[in-house]
Design a protein around this motif. Sequence first.
Motif, PDB file in Angstrom:
ATOM      1  N   LYS A  96       0.712  -1.222  -0.031  1.00 38.82           N
ATOM      2  CA  LYS A  96       0.060   0.015  -0.006  1.00 38.82           C
ATOM      3  C   LYS A  96       0.934   1.447   0.165  1.00 38.82           C
ATOM      4  O   LYS A  96       0.234   2.363  -0.412  1.00 38.82           O
ATOM      5  N   ASP A  97       1.895   1.055   0.460  1.00 37.93           N
ATOM      6  CA  ASP A  97       2.843   2.516   0.650  1.00 37.93           C
ATOM      7  C   ASP A  97       4.573   1.592   0.726  1.00 37.93           C
ATOM      8  O   ASP A  97       4.772   0.352   0.909  1.00 37.93           O
ATOM      9  N   ALA A  98       5.239   2.844   0.786  1.00 39.77           N
ATOM     10  CA  ALA A  98       6.753   2.309   1.057  1.00 39.77           C
ATOM     11  C   ALA A  98       6.999   1.510   2.268  1.00 39.77           C
ATOM     12  O   ALA A  98       7.914   0.569   2.275  1.00 39.77           O
ATOM     13  N   ALA A  99       6.374   1.812   3.149  1.00 34.97           N
ATOM     14  CA  ALA A  99       6.552   1.105   4.591  1.00 34.97           C
ATOM     15  C   ALA A  99       6.385  -0.489   4.336  1.00 34.97           C
ATOM     16  O   ALA A  99       6.885  -1.264   4.967  1.00 34.97           O
ATOM     17  N   ASP A 100       5.407  -0.838   3.349  1.00 35.43           N
ATOM     18  CA  ASP A 100       5.163  -2.284   3.142  1.00 35.43           C
ATOM     19  C   ASP A 100       6.200  -3.059   2.536  1.00 35.43           C
ATOM     20  O   ASP A 100       6.394  -4.247   2.227  1.00 35.43           O
ATOM     21  N   LEU A 101       7.287  -2.175   1.680  1.00 31.39           N
ATOM     22  CA  LEU A 101       8.168  -2.722   0.739  1.00 31.39           C
ATOM     23  C   LEU A 101       9.226  -3.750   1.617  1.00 31.39           C
ATOM     24  O   LEU A 101       9.524  -4.950   0.933  1.00 31.39           O
ATOM     25  N   PRO A 102       9.632  -3.436   2.799  1.00 30.24           N
ATOM     26  CA  PRO A 102      10.461  -4.288   3.433  1.00 30.24           C
ATOM     27  C   PRO A 102       9.853  -5.657   3.606  1.00 30.24           C
ATOM     28  O   PRO A 102      10.238  -6.688   3.682  1.00 30.24           O
ATOM     29  N   SER A 103       8.815  -5.810   4.027  1.00 27.07           N
ATOM     30  CA  SER A 103       8.156  -7.079   4.407  1.00 27.07           C
ATOM     31  C   SER A 103       7.599  -7.578   2.922  1.00 27.07           C
ATOM     32  O   SER A 103       7.551  -8.870   3.131  1.00 27.07           O
ATOM     33  N   LEU A 104       7.452  -6.981   2.060  1.00 20.59           N
ATOM     34  CA  LEU A 104       7.384  -7.726   0.661  1.00 20.59           C
ATOM     35  C   LEU A 104       8.708  -8.549   0.447  1.00 20.59           C
ATOM     36  O   LEU A 104       8.743  -9.549  -0.216  1.00 20.59           O
ATOM     37  N   ASN A 114      11.959 -21.437   1.060  1.00 24.98           N
ATOM     38  CA  ASN A 114      11.019 -22.650   0.962  1.00 24.98           C
ATOM     39  C   ASN A 114      10.728 -23.326  -0.223  1.00 24.98           C
ATOM     40  O   ASN A 114      10.010 -24.144  -0.244  1.00 24.98           O
ATOM     41  N   GLY A 115      11.336 -22.750  -1.242  1.00 25.84           N
ATOM     42  CA  GLY A 115      11.351 -23.411  -2.544  1.00 25.84           C
ATOM     43  C   GLY A 115      10.131 -23.301  -3.493  1.00 25.84           C
ATOM     44  O   GLY A 115       9.533 -23.838  -4.120  1.00 25.84           O
ATOM     45  N   ILE A 116       9.607 -21.976  -3.051  1.00 24.25           N
ATOM     46  CA  ILE A 116       8.199 -21.428  -3.590  1.00 24.25           C
ATOM     47  C   ILE A 116       8.397 -20.866  -5.047  1.00 24.25           C
ATOM     48  O   ILE A 116       9.239 -19.732  -4.791  1.00 24.25           O
ATOM     49  N   GLU A 117       7.805 -20.960  -6.085  1.00 23.71           N
ATOM     50  CA  GLU A 117       7.830 -20.057  -7.269  1.00 23.71           C
ATOM     51  C   GLU A 117       7.143 -18.765  -6.878  1.00 23.71           C
ATOM     52  O   GLU A 117       6.127 -18.911  -6.711  1.00 23.71           O
ATOM     53  N   LEU A 118       7.907 -17.764  -7.144  1.00 23.10           N
ATOM     54  CA  LEU A 118       7.397 -16.158  -6.820  1.00 23.10           C
ATOM     55  C   LEU A 118       7.886 -15.615  -7.941  1.00 23.10           C
ATOM     56  O   LEU A 118       9.039 -15.526  -8.355  1.00 23.10           O
ATOM     57  N   GLN A 119       7.244 -14.648  -8.447  1.00 22.65           N
ATOM     58  CA  GLN A 119       7.529 -13.675  -9.334  1.00 22.65           C
ATOM     59  C   GLN A 119       7.550 -12.172  -8.756  1.00 22.65           C
ATOM     60  O   GLN A 119       6.504 -11.745  -8.549  1.00 22.65           O
ATOM     61  N   PRO A 120       8.554 -11.504  -8.588  1.00 25.70           N
ATOM     62  CA  PRO A 120       8.699 -10.067  -8.275  1.00 25.70           C
ATOM     63  C   PRO A 120       8.304  -9.125  -9.425  1.00 25.70           C
ATOM     64  O   PRO A 120       8.796  -9.451 -10.540  1.00 25.70           O
ATOM     65  N   LEU A 121       7.402  -8.250  -9.051  1.00 24.52           N
ATOM     66  CA  LEU A 121       6.810  -7.500 -10.325  1.00 24.52           C
ATOM     67  C   LEU A 121       6.859  -6.153 -10.076  1.00 24.52           C
ATOM     68  O   LEU A 121       6.853  -5.524  -8.979  1.00 24.52           O
ATOM     69  N   THR A 122       6.916  -5.210 -11.217  1.00 24.21           N
ATOM     70  CA  THR A 122       6.642  -3.881 -11.084  1.00 24.21           C
ATOM     71  C   THR A 122       5.141  -3.785 -11.113  1.00 24.21           C
ATOM     72  O   THR A 122       4.554  -4.627 -11.431  1.00 24.21           O
ATOM     73  N   GLU A 123       4.767  -2.392 -10.896  1.00 17.30           N
ATOM     74  CA  GLU A 123       3.301  -1.976 -10.652  1.00 17.30           C
ATOM     75  C   GLU A 123       2.751  -2.319 -12.222  1.00 17.30           C
ATOM     76  O   GLU A 123       1.603  -2.941 -12.102  1.00 17.30           O
ATOM     77  N   ARG A 138       5.802  -2.372  -6.436  1.00 19.22           N
ATOM     78  CA  ARG A 138       6.145  -3.510  -6.516  1.00 19.22           C
ATOM     79  C   ARG A 138       5.197  -4.367  -6.231  1.00 19.22           C
ATOM     80  O   ARG A 138       4.100  -3.961  -5.293  1.00 19.22           O
ATOM     81  N   ALA A 139       5.414  -5.636  -6.339  1.00 20.41           N
ATOM     82  CA  ALA A 139       4.211  -6.824  -6.004  1.00 20.41           C
ATOM     83  C   ALA A 139       4.663  -7.929  -6.195  1.00 20.41           C
ATOM     84  O   ALA A 139       6.006  -7.953  -6.721  1.00 20.41           O
ATOM     85  N   LEU A 140       4.330  -8.882  -5.671  1.00 24.29           N
ATOM     86  CA  LEU A 140       4.616 -10.312  -5.812  1.00 24.29           C
ATOM     87  C   LEU A 140       3.638 -11.172  -6.460  1.00 24.29           C
ATOM     88  O   LEU A 140       2.317 -10.972  -6.211  1.00 24.29           O
ATOM     89  N   PHE A 141       3.999 -11.946  -7.171  1.00 24.53           N
ATOM     90  CA  PHE A 141       2.867 -13.018  -7.874  1.00 24.53           C
ATOM     91  C   PHE A 141       3.392 -14.468  -7.595  1.00 24.53           C
ATOM     92  O   PHE A 141       4.380 -14.779  -7.779  1.00 24.53           O
ATOM     93  N   SER A 142       2.141 -15.054  -7.215  1.00 26.55           N
ATOM     94  CA  SER A 142       2.464 -16.421  -6.804  1.00 26.55           C
ATOM     95  C   SER A 142       1.576 -17.477  -7.641  1.00 26.55           C
ATOM     96  O   SER A 142       0.211 -17.646  -7.774  1.00 26.55           O
ATOM     97  N   PRO A 143       2.111 -17.877  -8.791  1.00 27.46           N
ATOM     98  CA  PRO A 143       1.379 -18.932  -9.886  1.00 27.46           C
ATOM     99  C   PRO A 143       0.573 -19.956  -9.259  1.00 27.46           C
ATOM    100  O   PRO A 143      -0.042 -20.759 -10.003  1.00 27.46           O
ATOM    101  N   ARG A 144       1.215 -20.756  -8.126  1.00 31.08           N
ATOM    102  CA  ARG A 144       0.967 -21.813  -7.898  1.00 31.08           C
ATOM    103  C   ARG A 144      -0.198 -21.694  -6.820  1.00 31.08           C
ATOM    104  O   ARG A 144      -0.950 -22.867  -6.354  1.00 31.08           O
ATOM    105  N   THR A 145      -0.714 -20.416  -6.510  1.00 31.63           N
ATOM    106  CA  THR A 145      -2.014 -20.292  -5.684  1.00 31.63           C
ATOM    107  C   THR A 145      -3.336 -20.659  -6.297  1.00 31.63           C
ATOM    108  O   THR A 145      -3.291 -19.993  -7.421  1.00 31.63           O
ATOM    109  N   SER A 146      -4.010 -21.431  -5.858  1.00 32.43           N
ATOM    110  CA  SER A 146      -5.198 -21.758  -6.529  1.00 32.43           C
ATOM    111  C   SER A 146      -6.506 -21.729  -5.603  1.00 32.43           C
ATOM    112  O   SER A 146      -6.356 -21.715  -4.310  1.00 32.43           O
ATOM    113  N   THR A 147      -7.683 -22.103  -6.056  1.00 32.02           N
ATOM    114  CA  THR A 147      -8.844 -22.088  -5.238  1.00 32.02           C
ATOM    115  C   THR A 147      -9.836 -23.288  -5.466  1.00 32.02           C
ATOM    116  O   THR A 147      -9.856 -23.528  -6.651  1.00 32.02           O
ATOM    117  N   VAL A 148     -10.412 -23.586  -4.586  1.00 32.43           N
ATOM    118  CA  VAL A 148     -11.308 -24.793  -4.815  1.00 32.43           C
ATOM    119  C   VAL A 148     -12.309 -24.643  -3.869  1.00 32.43           C
ATOM    120  O   VAL A 148     -12.496 -24.031  -2.819  1.00 32.43           O
TER     121      VAL A 148
END
Length: 399
Positions: A96-104, A114-123, A138-148
């Motif tokens: 949401k703002d610059a303060a979130d970037l270290p946690s991202l 943890n061996g998880i496929e993750l993609q760091p992305l620009t806005e 910035r953002a992160l994308f997890s392609p392995r997350t799904s719903t059921v």
Amino acid sequence: MKTCDFLIIGGGVIGLSIARELRTRRGDASILLIEKEPSCGAHASGRNSGVLHAGFYYSPDSLKAKFTRLGNERLTAYCEEKQISLNKCGKLVVAKDAADLPSLDELFRRGRINGIELQPLTETEAKSIEPRVKTYQRALFSPRTSTVNPLHVVNAMQQDALREGVHIQCDTAYRGRDNGTVRTNQDRIAAGYVVNAAGLYADKIAMDYGFSEKYRILPFKGLYLYSDEPPGSIRTNIYPVPDLRNPFLGVHFTITADGKAKIGPTAIPAMWRENYDGFGNFNLGELVEVASRGLGLLTGAGFDFRRLALEEMAKYSRSKMVALASVLAEGVDERNYHTWGRPGIRAQLLDITKKKLEMDFVLEGDHRSMHVLNAVSPAFTCSLPFASYVCDHIDKAIR
């Protein structure tokens, strides 16, 4: 009096998975699972978000980190084998703002370990996945997350368990332990070994066997608010950067198996263990116990319980929920959010000696019984490898 080699108490996804794993390992054993409701999965297992998590939130030394990646793989394969509809829509985690970037950055670090496929992305790249997403730089994308639909999974597991020779007895509630037997509302059961996977009541049952001395369940109510927009209006799950000091992930967008969006969940302190709607399932003793526990947490807790409680209670308001979700995506209008989903109750374990919420799975037991005390999110995702872990402990205990 009934007899069995193994008695499993609780017919959620964890109880069913343990029963099936025991059947695989001990083909000649008699295995009985009892469930107090008319059908399996009536509580957390059938009321959860249905997200198959990828496993990048959890600290690398945790059981959650160990089991989530493998659980995602195995449960995905199970759903495909059973032809249960999966929405492989992925997940964006946004700042949401610059303060979130270290946690991202910390989430990305954990994901790599943890061996998880993750993609760091620009806005801009994040908007190519979900045009309505809002993020800071910035953002992160997890392609392995799904719903059921979680109930579809529970129902399939129940049918598999029955076919494999597990006996399932519904409408059968645990009432106590007497002279080595289990007393229920139906009959008495003499069991060679007892496995407690009772969720909201796991601590109560464990205390009958001399366990859970420093632990108590603290229930939190989870509510989702459904969008009236057509399926596909939002393409992927959108989560904020979480506060890594507590086990709750904040209000986010979940895309259901059929493509509809919902926002939530809340983590509202419940007044009693099955405090789903109004005064349904009201229990005065639990009200007194939970209220006194909550009052005790207002001072000296290992987390800011007062702030958490006030923030979460405000989420009973549709406008508040929509306002929180509007930080994550464009065009979030309260006029599109009218329908609340079925409430769920999170059976969150509290260490009463440290006044601290347990962040990881907790298991206690011996040569007579094993007790799953803390099986909170992502236990649904982790259910298959976690069942193997529980059965490993049982094998060692009775060897």
